[in-house]
Design an enzyme around this catalytic site. Structure first.
Site, mmCIF file in Angstrom:
data_model
loop_
_atom_site.group_PDB
_atom_site.id
_atom_site.type_symbol
_atom_site.label_atom_id
_atom_site.label_comp_id
_atom_site.label_asym_id
_atom_site.label_seq_id
_atom_site.Cartn_x
_atom_site.Cartn_y
_atom_site.Cartn_z
ATOM 1 N N THR A 120 0.672 -1.396 -0.010
ATOM 2 C CA THR A 120 0.060 -0.053 0.033
ATOM 3 C C THR A 120 0.958 1.397 -0.101
ATOM 4 O O THR A 120 0.424 2.312 -0.528
ATOM 5 C CB THR A 120 -0.992 0.108 1.283
ATOM 6 O OG1 THR A 120 -1.879 -1.074 1.239
ATOM 7 C CG2 THR A 120 -1.539 1.178 1.215
ATOM 8 N N SER A 168 1.794 -7.438 -0.617
ATOM 9 C CA SER A 168 2.494 -8.378 0.364
ATOM 10 C C SER A 168 1.773 -9.908 0.539
ATOM 11 O O SER A 168 2.624 -10.676 0.530
ATOM 12 C CB SER A 168 2.749 -7.856 1.512
ATOM 13 O OG SER A 168 1.619 -7.844 2.342
ATOM 14 N N THR A 183 2.125 -4.256 4.259
ATOM 15 C CA THR A 183 1.721 -4.358 5.687
ATOM 16 C C THR A 183 1.049 -5.854 6.134
ATOM 17 O O THR A 183 1.522 -6.443 7.256
ATOM 18 C CB THR A 183 0.842 -3.619 6.474
ATOM 19 O OG1 THR A 183 -0.401 -3.569 5.835
ATOM 20 C CG2 THR A 183 1.384 -2.157 6.311
ATOM 21 N N ASP A 184 0.680 -6.562 5.080
ATOM 22 C CA ASP A 184 -0.301 -7.871 5.519
ATOM 23 C C ASP A 184 0.853 -8.917 5.908
ATOM 24 O O ASP A 184 0.662 -9.457 6.875
ATOM 25 C CB ASP A 184 -0.844 -8.348 4.142
ATOM 26 C CG ASP A 184 -2.053 -7.446 3.935
ATOM 27 O OD1 ASP A 184 -2.559 -6.683 4.763
ATOM 28 O OD2 ASP A 184 -2.673 -7.792 2.904
HETATM 29 N N1 ASP Z 1 -2.668 -5.488 1.313
HETATM 30 C C1 ASP Z 1 -1.452 -4.541 1.272
HETATM 31 C C2 ASP Z 1 -0.334 -5.338 1.297
HETATM 32 O O1 ASP Z 1 0.084 -6.052 2.202
HETATM 33 C C3 ASP Z 1 -1.739 -3.948 2.564
HETATM 34 C C4 ASP Z 1 -0.748 -2.983 2.763
HETATM 35 O O2 ASP Z 1 0.266 -2.817 2.327
HETATM 36 O O3 ASP Z 1 -0.908 -2.169 3.956
HETATM 37 O O4 ASP Z 1 0.332 -5.156 0.258
#
Ligand code: ASP
Length: 325
Positions: free
Chosen positions: A15, A57, A90-91
């Site tokens: 993200t 991610s 973040t995932d």
């Molecule tokens: N779905 C996203 C990822 O992990 C969420 C994020 O980056 O916060 O790529």
């Protein structure tokens, strides 16, 4: 005048490098917003930028984690880097951070960061987290603390941090241990130091380890099915302090009989799974059967640790020893 540090900045996607389009979909665009407009960042450090892949991610696997380890170690050998920052979705951020913590042999500070809001959303936290992370990676106190995770003004260890909320920007927490430090407008402040750190030299991850979650009424069906998949190890998020329903024990026994390591973590948010309960399926009983307790890791990190363990040994005592750390 304070000399600017040489910081290796590795973008991997997530993200933090996405934008929201007119339909409200958050997704990667043709250009990574993080690789544009780096003037502000360049005023705080000399940046060496790498972008080995650009992935959300959930697309990251141990293969990409291994690639990051090799890039970091390569720069470590060249010797002209003071610290590194990795931007990541973040995932699975905690998994990449923990994998690097366990395996990366570079000895400069490594900080992993991300964002909960994409680059063009109101209140976007990406650039802010990136600046905080560069400041932490430039800080002399950040050395020998293991891989760090910096978001929302907090500094966490890779081993303890976990994503606790789907959307809140304070999602990253270290249950029961708390953060190691904070980032303020004026500086970077460490208020704790980890008491131990483990490191393993791994060149390849090629084993098959599954992670499953226990539940009321769990039986052996899923365990038996997994056994048919040529599995090398399994991690079970068990109940409470580390207990399983009695109907799951037949399946569990098959793993033990085939000398396949079974690692027990707790599905509880905090606390350590241990051999406490003496009833059928209780932790004491599981330990007598031959399972390995994970000493406080969550399921996704215990799975990575078991992959790393299996890359080094197939001896059950050595794997158990690694998990007692
Ligand atoms: N779905 C996203 C990822 O992990 C969420 C994020 O980056 O916060 O790529």
């Amino acid at each position: 005048m304070v000399l600017k540090k040489n910081i290796l900045l590795i973008h991997t996607g997530g993200t933090i490098s996405m934008s929201e389009d007119t339909t409200g979909a958050v997704k990667p665009g043709r250009n990574n917003p993080l690789t544009q407009g780096t003037e502000h960042l360049s005023s705080i450090a000399n940046l060496i930028i790498e972008e080995p892949f650009h992935l959300p991610s959930p697309h990251i696997t141990p293969k990409e984690m291994m690639r990051l380890k090799f890039i970091l170690e390569e720069y470590g050998r060249k010797g002209d880097i003071d610290g590194a920052v990795i931007t990541h979705g973040t995932d699975t951020l905690e998994e990449t951070a923990y994998f690097l913590d366990l395996t990366c042999q570079a000895d400069f500070p490594i900080v992993v960061t991300g964002a909960m809001r994409s680059s063009n959303e109101i209140g976007s936290d990406g650039l802010y987290n990136l600046i905080s992370s560069i400041r932490v990676a430039s800080s002399p106190e950040a050395t020998r603390q293991g891989v760090l995770v910096v978001l929302n003004d907090e500094i966490h260890t890779a081993v303890n941090v976990t994503k606790t909320h789907t959307s809140n920007i304070s999602t990253f927490q270290s249950p029961q241990y708390g953060p190691l430090g904070i980032v303020t407008k004026r500086g970077v402040l460490f208020h704790h130091t980890p008491t131990k750190h483990e490191s393993y030299d791994v060149q390849d991850i090629n084993k098959n380890v599954y992670l499953i979650k226990a539940h009321a009424g769990m039986d052996s069906t899923l365990l038996n099915a997994i056994l048919d998949l040529k599995v090398d190890g399994i991690v079970i998020e068990a109940l409470g302090q580390g207990n399983l329903p009695p109907a799951a024990l037949d399946g569990l026994n098959q793993f033990i009989a085939n000398n396949i390591p079974v690692v027990i973590v707790s599905r509880s948010y905090a606390g350590i799974a241990q051999d406490v309960y003496g009833y059928k399926g209780g932790g004491k009983h599981l330990k007598e059967m031959g399972v390995i307790f994970s000493n406080g890791l969550n399921g996704q990190k215990a799975r990575l640790k078991l992959l790393v363990a299996l890359a080094n040994t197939d001896k059950m005592e050595e794997i158990a020893e690694m998990f007692s750390f």
